[in-house]
Design an enzyme around this catalytic site. Structure first.
Site, PDB file in Angstrom:
ATOM      1  N   ARG A 229      10.400 -35.114 -16.633  1.00 44.76           N
ATOM      2  CA  ARG A 229      11.580 -34.660 -15.883  1.00 44.76           C
ATOM      3  C   ARG A 229      11.381 -34.944 -14.404  1.00 44.76           C
ATOM      4  NH1 ARG A 229      11.701 -31.127 -20.272  1.00 44.76           N
ATOM      5  NH2 ARG A 229      13.385 -31.830 -21.640  1.00 44.76           N
TER       6      ARG A 229
ATOM      7  N   ASP B 254       9.873 -38.179 -22.408  1.00 46.50           N
ATOM      8  CA  ASP B 254      11.029 -37.329 -22.711  1.00 46.50           C
ATOM      9  C   ASP B 254      12.270 -38.155 -22.395  1.00 46.50           C
ATOM     10  OD1 ASP B 254      12.727 -34.956 -23.116  1.00 46.50           O
ATOM     11  OD2 ASP B 254      10.854 -33.839 -22.915  1.00 46.50           O
TER      12      ASP B 254
ATOM     13  N   HIS C 173      14.049 -36.122 -28.174  1.00 47.84           N
ATOM     14  CA  HIS C 173      13.654 -36.214 -26.764  1.00 47.84           C
ATOM     15  C   HIS C 173      13.137 -37.618 -26.446  1.00 47.84           C
ATOM     16  CE1 HIS C 173      14.242 -32.185 -25.136  1.00 47.84           C
ATOM     17  NE2 HIS C 173      13.788 -31.675 -26.256  1.00 47.84           N
TER      18      HIS C 173
ATOM     19  N   GLU D 295      13.408 -29.677 -30.932  1.00 52.06           N
ATOM     20  CA  GLU D 295      14.813 -29.804 -30.576  1.00 52.06           C
ATOM     21  C   GLU D 295      15.467 -31.110 -31.029  1.00 52.06           C
ATOM     22  OE1 GLU D 295      15.056 -26.991 -26.686  1.00 52.06           O
ATOM     23  OE2 GLU D 295      14.537 -29.065 -26.267  1.00 52.06           O
TER      24      GLU D 295
ATOM     25  N   TYR E   3       6.031 -19.393 -20.546  1.00 52.59           N
ATOM     26  CA  TYR E   3       6.908 -20.401 -19.941  1.00 52.59           C
ATOM     27  C   TYR E   3       6.985 -20.155 -18.448  1.00 52.59           C
ATOM     28  CZ  TYR E   3       8.409 -23.286 -23.757  1.00 52.59           C
ATOM     29  OH  TYR E   3       8.431 -24.221 -24.753  1.00 52.59           O
ATOM     30  N   PHE E   4       6.215 -20.920 -17.717  1.00 53.00           N
ATOM     31  CA  PHE E   4       6.121 -20.689 -16.280  1.00 53.00           C
ATOM     32  C   PHE E   4       7.224 -21.424 -15.514  1.00 53.00           C
ATOM     33  CE2 PHE E   4       1.335 -19.367 -16.067  1.00 53.00           C
ATOM     34  CZ  PHE E   4       1.569 -18.401 -17.013  1.00 53.00           C
ATOM     35  N   ASP E   5       8.205 -21.971 -16.259  1.00 59.60           N
ATOM     36  CA  ASP E   5       9.408 -22.456 -15.568  1.00 59.60           C
ATOM     37  C   ASP E   5      10.421 -21.313 -15.432  1.00 59.60           C
ATOM     38  OD1 ASP E   5       9.780 -22.523 -18.371  1.00 59.60           O
ATOM     39  OD2 ASP E   5      11.165 -24.222 -18.289  1.00 59.60           O
TER      40      ASP E   5
ATOM     41  N   TRP F  92       7.516 -26.863 -17.513  1.00 59.79           N
ATOM     42  CA  TRP F  92       8.622 -27.824 -17.706  1.00 59.79           C
ATOM     43  C   TRP F  92       9.239 -28.037 -16.325  1.00 59.79           C
ATOM     44  CZ3 TRP F  92       8.554 -30.061 -22.246  1.00 59.79           C
ATOM     45  CH2 TRP F  92       8.095 -29.358 -23.363  1.00 59.79           C
ATOM     46  N   THR F  93       9.500 -29.289 -15.975  1.00 63.36           N
ATOM     47  CA  THR F  93       9.784 -29.564 -14.559  1.00 63.36           C
ATOM     48  C   THR F  93      11.225 -29.955 -14.238  1.00 63.36           C
ATOM     49  OG1 THR F  93       8.961 -31.820 -14.857  1.00 63.36           O
ATOM     50  CG2 THR F  93       7.391 -30.177 -14.050  1.00 63.36           C
TER      51      THR F  93
HETATM   52  C1  TNX Z   1      12.681 -26.347 -24.334  1.00 64.50           C
HETATM   53  S1  TNX Z   1       9.908 -26.068 -25.273  1.00 64.50           S
HETATM   54  C2  TNX Z   1      12.059 -27.567 -24.434  1.00 64.50           C
HETATM   55  C3  TNX Z   1      11.928 -28.412 -23.233  1.00 64.50           C
HETATM   56  C4  TNX Z   1      12.586 -27.787 -22.040  1.00 64.50           C
HETATM   57  C5  TNX Z   1      12.270 -26.311 -22.011  1.00 64.50           C
HETATM   58  C6  TNX Z   1      12.773 -25.606 -20.799  1.00 64.50           C
HETATM   59  C7  TNX Z   1      10.244 -27.349 -25.927  1.00 64.50           C
HETATM   60  C8  TNX Z   1       9.314 -27.760 -26.928  1.00 64.50           C
HETATM   61  N1  TNX Z   1      11.377 -27.985 -25.542  1.00 64.50           N
HETATM   62  O1  TNX Z   1      12.426 -29.697 -23.491  1.00 64.50           O
HETATM   63  O2  TNX Z   1      12.097 -28.415 -20.892  1.00 64.50           O
HETATM   64  O3  TNX Z   1      12.845 -25.721 -23.153  1.00 64.50           O
HETATM   65  O4  TNX Z   1      12.310 -24.271 -20.735  1.00 64.50           O
END
Ligand code: TNX
Length: 521
Positions: free
Chosen positions: A150, A179, A254, A318, A409-411, A460-461
């Protein structure tokens, strides 16, 4: 007074007196103890401006630090160690080289915080309190994931990030290299992955929300990638510090950046471009045809050659199934393969990759969606949607790494008052909640708990444009997670942690870490 250490060791016994490191001191080590001794000499010589030679023995009467492999300490495990400071010298002993690295990290923290300064710090007396420490980690997997897709992060920062992990006795750097928004690893056989896939023309500005119809873009090209030489350099840098690098190449979703580079890998109606927005995309999935698997086998082949560690991460999260559902050729192929539905197809992807990786003596790890449609036989599950996936996998006898969004989740925001914080993806994960985390859920029996390899925090950035922002989100929460991963759960105490953290932040100051300073919640 008790030494103020992070993460808290298993046993700390303060003794009377102190040891002062003098300019004529030496470091003694032989054979397998030498690499840790050399690293320690590098760490200490910069701030002290002492020469500190590493030599096999300490001449009688010369003060010094001795590092030794001691097999009688085998009960401490390969990462355990004993550290003794008495007024005449310092002794670091461990049953294996990894333990000596952690002993050396603890020793650094016993010095005044200026020991972490990157230049000579004048006028400091380099004093250590006399103490006996015996220590070993609770878990073997103590790590962090960093998303460089990202937002691309420069190589120097990757090394600094790993250095900071090692300082907190963490031993896994999970490198999220691909990604939708960028492919960041050079693959010799497929140059377009980085010629095309590593670059996007611009990036969406502000928070992405589904309700917004008019998106604003910054108009600034963004990108970058790591060459194979650079990757080897990072792997070696990490190895010296006891950190294993786990690369992640996302499959089957992704994957928009890869499909933008090689459209024949996709299955949507139109060509794709490297994504300039956040979220999940309908057509960012690979098609399941044979040439795609040939591509993946070649890519993972190069990846396995670059990363010598046991684990390789294949993503798996996802995956929107729509692209497969509406493509008649994909549907026909599923029938030919006898796959009942799209979940089974997702599982087919992961199983085939597992076979590829096992052929190279490696183990597959994937996000918890790889449970859907049937888990590949030896897969390790990384539980991110809370702990549910991790619990199910451990109950089914699979190894698990706990990376739950609820604690790791440190975002997510660090403060309840989001307005006062830099823009983040959402959520609320204060330091105290991270500190409270126990990676072994109550639902597991003792035997099942044995499948929990450990835990890691995720960066996650999407909303972190560069290193300063990453450090702001990671610290001090990473300090709290390091205790969940290393220290015994019994005896954890928030008050003790915050007291020690206050001392620890002086070390991070000396390292110029851009941690969040405001009040902790
Ligand atoms: C979910 S966690 C995602 C990431 C996103 C994140 C944002 C995961 C395996 N997939 O693609 O960056 O949420 O919090």
């Amino acid at each position: 007074m008790l030494p103020q250490l992070v993460p808290q060791p298993v046993k700390v016994q303060p003794l009377a007196g102190e040891f002062i490191l003098s300019p004529d001191a030496a470091i003694a080590a032989q054979d397998e103890a030498v690499p840790a001794a050399q690293l320690l000499a590098e760490w200490l010589s910069k701030p002290t401006a002492y020469r500190l030679p590493v030599q096999p023995l300490l001449p009688p009467g010369l003060p010094g630090i001795r590092l030794e492999i001691d097999l009688s300490l085998a009960a401490l495990g390969r990462e355990g160690y004993r550290l003794e400071v008495i007024d005449s010298g310092v002794s670091l002993r461990a049953p294996a080289p990894a333990g000596l690295l952690y002993a050396a990290q603890t020793l650094r923290q016993l010095f005044p915080p200026e020991i972490f300064s990157q230049q000579a710090a004048n006028g400091i007396s380099w004093t250590l309190p006399c103490v006996e420490i015996e220590d070993q980690p609770r878990f073997g997997w103590r790590g962090s994931m960093l998303d460089v897709s990202r937002h691309f992060m420069p190589l120097e920062f990757i090394e600094r990030y790993i250095d900071l992990l090692a300082l907190h006795k963490m031993n896994v750097f999970h490198w999220h290299l691909t990604d939708d928004q960028g492919w960041r690893i050079e693959i010799k056989r497929y140059p377009r992955l980085t010629e095309i896939g590593a670059w996007r023309p611009e990036t969406v500005v502000g928070r992405m929300s589904r309700s917004k119809t008019e998106l604003e873009y910054d108009g600034i090209p963004h990108g970058g990638f790591y060459t194979q030489d650079e990757i080897r350099r990072v792997v070696e840098f990490a190895r010296r510090r006891g950190v294993r690098v786990v690369p992640e190449i996302e499959v089957p979703g992704h994957s928009q950046a890869a499909i933008a580079a090689y459209p024949e890998l996709g299955c949507g109606p139109e060509p794709l471009e490297v994504a300039t927005q956040w979220s999940i995309f309908t057509y960012d999935v690979y098609n399941p045809f044979e040439p795609t698997f040939e591509f993946l086998e070649n890519v993972f082949g190069e990846v396995a050659d670059l990363f010598p560690g046991l684990f390789i991460h294949v993503g798996g999260d996802e995956v929107r199934k729509k692209a497969w559902q509406e493509n008649p050729a994909v549907q026909q192929h599923m029938k030919d393969l006898g796959l009942a539905d799209e979940h089974a197809l997702q599982s087919h992807f992961i199983r085939r990759l597992e076979t590829t990786l096992q052929g190279r003596g490696r183990r597959l790890v994937g996000w918890d969606e790889i449970l859907e449609g049937g888990l590949a036989p030896n897969a390790t599950v990384m539980s991110w949607r809370g702990e549910t996936g991790g619990i199910a996998a451990a109950q089914a006898g699979h190894d698990v790494v706990m990376a739950p969004n609820t604690y790791a989740y440190f975002d997510y925001y660090q403060a309840a008052n989001k307005e006062a914080e830099p823009l983040a993806i959402g959520g609320f994960l204060p330091l105290s909640k991270v500190y409270s985390y126990n990676p072994v859920p109550d639902e597991l029996t003792l035997e099942q708990a044995g499948h929990v390899l450990g835990t890691q925090f995720q960066i996650w950035t999407e909303y972190m444009g560069g290193p300063a922002q990453v450090e702001y989100m990671a610290y001090p929460r990473a300090c709290a997670l390091s205790e969940a991963a290393w220290s015994p759960h019994e005896g954890k105490d928030w008050k003790s942690f915050t007291t020690r953290l206050a001392a620890h932040l002086k070390r991070l100051d000396a390292l110029k870490v851009n941690y969040r300073t405001a009040e902790w919640e």
